[in-house]
Design a protein around this motif. Structure first.
Motif, short mmCIF file in Angstrom:
data_model
loop_
_atom_site.label_atom_id
_atom_site.label_comp_id
_atom_site.label_asym_id
_atom_site.label_seq_id
_atom_site.Cartn_x
_atom_site.Cartn_y
_atom_site.Cartn_z
N GLY A 1 4.77 9.27 -3.13
CA GLY A 1 6.00 9.67 -3.94
C GLY A 1 6.92 8.65 -4.51
N SER A 2 7.42 7.51 -3.80
CA SER A 2 8.35 6.73 -4.09
C SER A 2 7.81 6.13 -5.69
CB SER A 2 8.17 5.45 -3.16
OG SER A 2 7.01 4.75 -2.99
N SER A 3 7.39 5.79 -6.12
CA SER A 3 7.21 5.97 -7.90
C SER A 3 6.38 5.89 -8.66
CB SER A 3 6.14 3.90 -7.87
OG SER A 3 6.58 3.10 -9.24
N SER A 4 6.97 6.20 -10.00
CA SER A 4 5.89 7.09 -11.16
C SER A 4 5.45 5.91 -11.41
CB SER A 4 6.37 8.04 -11.56
OG SER A 4 8.01 7.45 -12.21
N SER A 5 6.01 4.37 -11.77
CA SER A 5 4.95 3.74 -12.42
C SER A 5 4.34 3.28 -11.41
CB SER A 5 6.33 3.00 -12.45
OG SER A 5 6.48 2.15 -11.30
N ARG A 6 3.29 3.32 -10.90
CA ARG A 6 2.21 3.00 -9.51
C ARG A 6 0.70 3.67 -10.81
NH1 ARG A 6 2.34 3.07 -3.49
NH2 ARG A 6 4.27 1.03 -4.28
N SER A 7 -0.20 2.87 -10.93
CA SER A 7 -1.07 2.76 -11.36
C SER A 7 -2.28 2.99 -10.15
CB SER A 7 -1.58 1.96 -12.89
OG SER A 7 -1.36 0.79 -12.84
N TYR A 8 -3.04 3.28 -10.36
CA TYR A 8 -4.75 2.39 -9.59
C TYR A 8 -5.77 2.64 -10.05
CZ TYR A 8 -1.46 5.74 -6.76
OH TYR A 8 0.00 6.71 -6.03
N GLN A 9 -6.14 1.25 -9.64
CA GLN A 9 -7.07 0.82 -9.79
C GLN A 9 -8.58 0.61 -8.98
OE1 GLN A 9 -6.75 -0.94 -13.08
NE2 GLN A 9 -4.66 0.15 -12.65
N TRP A 10 -8.60 0.06 -7.58
CA TRP A 10 -9.74 -0.06 -7.22
C TRP A 10 -9.46 0.37 -5.91
CZ3 TRP A 10 -8.61 -3.59 -3.50
CH2 TRP A 10 -8.40 -4.87 -3.47
N LEU A 11 -10.30 1.12 -5.15
CA LEU A 11 -10.51 1.57 -4.11
C LEU A 11 -11.74 1.45 -3.11
CD1 LEU A 11 -8.71 3.81 -1.38
CD2 LEU A 11 -9.96 5.45 -2.66
N PHE A 12 -11.04 0.73 -1.84
CA PHE A 12 -12.69 0.64 -0.66
C PHE A 12 -12.32 1.69 0.19
CE2 PHE A 12 -13.12 -3.58 -3.12
CZ PHE A 12 -14.04 -3.32 -4.25
N ILE A 13 -13.13 1.94 1.26
CA ILE A 13 -12.76 3.18 2.14
C ILE A 13 -14.42 2.34 3.12
CG2 ILE A 13 -12.67 5.43 2.65
CD1 ILE A 13 -12.03 5.98 0.26
N PHE A 14 -13.63 2.34 3.96
CA PHE A 14 -14.87 2.16 5.25
C PHE A 14 -14.11 2.69 6.26
CE2 PHE A 14 -13.35 -1.57 2.87
CZ PHE A 14 -14.26 -2.07 2.62
N ASN A 15 -15.28 4.10 7.02
CA ASN A 15 -14.93 4.76 8.09
C ASN A 15 -16.44 4.56 8.77
OD1 ASN A 15 -13.62 6.43 10.25
ND2 ASN A 15 -12.15 6.15 7.96
N TYR A 16 -16.40 5.10 9.70
CA TYR A 16 -17.28 5.66 10.33
C TYR A 16 -18.36 7.08 10.08
CZ TYR A 16 -20.84 7.76 13.83
OH TYR A 16 -22.16 8.84 15.02
N LEU A 17 -16.89 8.55 9.96
CA LEU A 17 -16.68 9.88 9.53
C LEU A 17 -15.71 10.10 8.62
CD1 LEU A 17 -17.96 12.76 10.28
CD2 LEU A 17 -16.59 13.03 12.02
N VAL A 18 -16.70 10.44 7.59
CA VAL A 18 -15.40 10.91 6.64
C VAL A 18 -15.69 12.77 6.15
CG1 VAL A 18 -14.65 10.88 4.37
CG2 VAL A 18 -15.78 8.77 4.95
N ASP A 19 -15.13 13.50 6.33
CA ASP A 19 -14.73 14.54 5.08
C ASP A 19 -14.63 15.07 4.03
OD1 ASP A 19 -14.78 17.52 4.74
OD2 ASP A 19 -13.95 17.99 6.81
#
Length: 721
Positions: free
Chosen positions: A195-213
């Protein structure tokens, strides 16, 4: 529920709405409080009837036959939740069960009032409504937390913190004035949703994990997580929440954004969707815990690398002790004939040794090469456009052309990394790749960043400290070889290639490491009790081996007080993994430290073996069966990346135990300019004492399958006979 500010005097305060931090709410001006209350009223009017809102608060009315949630027994809450087809397997504390049931009742009333029947389509529709409501709540919370975010940013400037701890329940209850508050971050803050910036736009995300809920992930990270153009999730465990994967996809319908879920299981047949590797690994696991986040802010594109120790479930992130490193990296700058300042302010800069030509002629760094070596093992071949079409290709933004993820990552400049990546990749690695993975990679990092910078000392070296959440099957000889390889005082004189073959008649030297392992009583008295111990699945037949007993040290001191437990971790089960070696020359100093997903096992760290009888008899391979990832740091890695004015004589130390003079700031200055005799210090939130307490005759190492006459925990559970 009402709230009053601790330092607000006679300031009037409105009633704090649900889902808003009471402490933050009380600190806001009255007009901002009124705005939040008004927004909450609008949300209620738009999304539920008054009766629904009453049920959301868990209060019975004359129009409802449902009992008051707060007075119900745990078994009754679980029973009702299960009647809504909601799994309670990950819910330990009653508070969490109460919250879940309140939410479930709200949904249930809506279904009854709208005469809906349970079906997959309606389930998805309801899910979409839930997450849109969550998005509105997130917006309201972000508005009320601006003051806290600004204070957090100010605190961060008071000393550079190489890694943080996830904010467990005890940390969240700390007042803003507590000096340890800045060492904790929530999952949202770590990924960049602070929430520190309202000008941030999100492009891509890679998630690596063992257990994901996936239910927890969506509810916690909405709305930002559905704003990414591309999301790819790699996970290792069997997935119990496929319905929520479908809900995620439905939330993206019509947006042009996509999410892809890839389960990796190296013990499956090779060259398959779940095992893209060329061979099958009987004990293979995808155990890496990492985020790679691409975002744009103020016209500049950044890549955030997050390496941590938590499974993506609420219990790990919010109730247990877990560590997390994160650092932002800008795009590489095009070479010009004139030298230019970096486009993105960053206190770390690459300092090449004049005698070394490593990467001198190109824009790559060792961090980048280690990252690519790790990612290549996933055999993810999809080529696509990763960024929103509106983004134009320039010096400050990545190309929007279709490309592989390896090409995408290579666009960023990782030369300012202050850590060394320590990956493990399943495979039979030949001699030319020994030092890329597993404990060979850790050994190489110690030689390059510790041994080559150490001065000779007459003081005996201090034992390595190993803290982990699971233990594999290994012999005393393997542990001895492993410890010799990562001890800075012995590693250069011990070649792991040959030591595993030595069959000496001499008695093996005593093991000197300190293994930090929670006791049965520490798990019993944790905030989760015995049930929480299931997330650290030690087995009695492994931890009870005779040669290990002298090495065990407690997770916490026997007297749990604020002095010996600055981060309130004593009662939060240790799911993090930390390997380190205390300094023998600097009081309370640390020669090197590793935050990682690696547990203490051969399958994670690797072992030298003969390739096969059919191959050359003298060919040896490093055999690893897990995907793992950690970050290594030492005074030398920090000094290489620090600004010139800081110098190279940096000390790495745990907080607290020292005065605050000469603590290195993120801008390169010192906190106490009057004390020039002290070397600048980097303090880390070590969650256990650097001098851990040895077991005594009453301490029994925790094992999830141990049975005996143990006292019940706070929830009334016992380990059984």
């Amino acid at each position: 529920m009402s709230a009053t500010g601790g330092n607000s005097g006679n300031k009037k305060c409105l009633t704090c709405p649900p889902n808003v931090d009471a402490e933050v709410f009380a600190s806001l001006p009255l007009d901002m409080q009124q705005e939040i209350v008004n927004q909450h009223a609008i949300d209620i009017n738009n999304n539920s009837s008054s009766d629904s809102e009453i049920e959301y608060l868990g209060v019975s009315t004359n129009n409802s036959k449902l009992p008051d949630v707060n007075t119900m027994k745990i078994k009754d809450i679980k029973s009702e939740l299960e009647s809504y087809c909601i799994s309670t397997s990950l819910m330990i504390e009653k508070e969490e069960l109460v919250t879940a049931l309140i939410d479930a009742r709200k949904k249930g009333l809506q279904i009854v009032n709208n005469a809906h029947k349970s079906s997959s389509n309606n389930s998805i529709s309801n899910g979409m409504s839930d997450y849109r409501a969550a998005a509105r709540r997130r917006y309201m919370e972000s508005q009320s937390r601006q003051a806290v975010v600004q204070q957090q940013q100010q605190n961060d400037r008071n000393g550079f913190i190489p890694y943080h701890l996830y904010a467990h329940t005890s940390a969240k209850s700390l007042p803003a004035s507590d000096p340890t508050k800045k060492y904790f971050k929530t999952l949202r803050q770590v990924i960049g949703f602070d929430g520190s910036s309202s000008s941030r736009s999100y492009q891509w995300l890679f998630i690596f994990n063992y257990l994901v809920d996936f239910q927890y992930l969506l509810s916690e990270l909405t709305p930002e997580i559905i704003q990414f153009r591309r999301v790819v999730v790699f996970y290792g465990s069997k997935n119990p929440t496929e319905a929520y994967q479908q809900q995620w996809k439905q939330l993206l319908a019509g947006t042009g954004n996509t999410v892809e879920f890839i389960r990796l299981h190296p013990s499956d047949p090779p060259n398959t969707k779940t095992n893209p590797l060329r061979i099958k690994f009987s004990h293979g696991v995808h155990h890496t815990k990492c985020f790679l986040v691409g975002y744009e802010e103020n016209g500049k594109s950044m890549c955030r690398v997050v390496v941590h120790t938590a499974n993506l479930v609420s219990g790990d992130v919010e109730r247990q002790t877990n560590s997390v490193y994160h650092q932002d990296f800008p795009l590489k700058q095009q070479k010009t004939t004139e030298s230019k300042k970096p486009a993105v302010a960053n206190p770390y800069k690459r300092k090449r040794d004049s005698s070394s030509s490593l990467f001198e002629d190109d824009d790559t760094s060792q961090f980048e090469e280690d990252m690519i070596n790790n990612l290549e093992s996933y055999y993810y071949k999809v080529r696509q456009s990763w960024c929103h079409p509106s983004m134009s290709s320039s010096n400050n933004t990545p190309s929007s052309k279709a490309m592989s993820w390896l090409q995408l990552i290579r666009q960023y400049d990782f030369s300012r990394a202050y850590v060394v990546l320590i990956p493990s990749v399943p495979g039979r690695h030949k001699a030319d790749a020994y030092n890329n993975f597993g404990y060979f990679k850790l050994r190489q990092a110690i030689i390059e960043n510790v041994c080559r910078h150490q001065q000779q000392s007459t003081t005996a070296p201090k034992p390595t400290i190993c803290q982990f959440s699971s233990m594999g099957e290994f012999s005393s000889k393997y542990l001895s070889n492993f410890l010799s390889a990562i001890d800075s005082s012995t590693t250069q004189n011990n070649n792991p290639i040959t030591t595993h073959e030595i069959k000496s008649k001499k008695k093996q030297a005593p093991l000197t490491a300190k293994l930090v392992l929670p006791t049965m009583d520490e798990i019993r008295t944790s905030v989760e009790g015995y049930n929480g111990g299931g997330s650290i699945p030690f087995r009695a037949n492994k931890v009870d081996k005779e040669f290990l007993q002298p090495l065990y040290h407690r997770w916490s001191h026997r007297n749990r007080n604020s002095t010996t437990d600055p981060f309130k971790t004593a009662r939060h089960i240790p799911h993090n993994k930390t390997f380190l070696q205390p300094s023998s020359t600097v009081a309370n100093g640390i020669d090197w430290l590793l935050v990682t997903s690696h547990n203490l096992s051969i399958t994670a760290w690797g072992q030298i073996q003969m390739r096969s009888k059919e191959s050359h008899q003298d060919e040896k391979i490093l055999f690893i069966q897990h995907w793992e990832l950690g970050v290594f740091m030492s005074p030398a890695t920090l000094a290489k990346m620090a600004p010139d004015e800081v110098g190279s004589d940096i000390q790495l130390m745990p907080y607290p135990g020292i005065d605050k003079s000469a603590v290195i700031n993120i801008d390169g200055d010192e906190e106490d300019d009057n004390d020039e005799s002290e070397s600048p210090k980097v303090l880390v939130p070590l969650p256990f004492d650097i001098n851990p307490v040895p077991y005594d005759r009453h301490d029994i190492p925790w094992a999830a399958d141990r049975r005996g006459n143990f006292p019940p925990d706070a929830f009334g559970y016992t380990m059984g006979a």
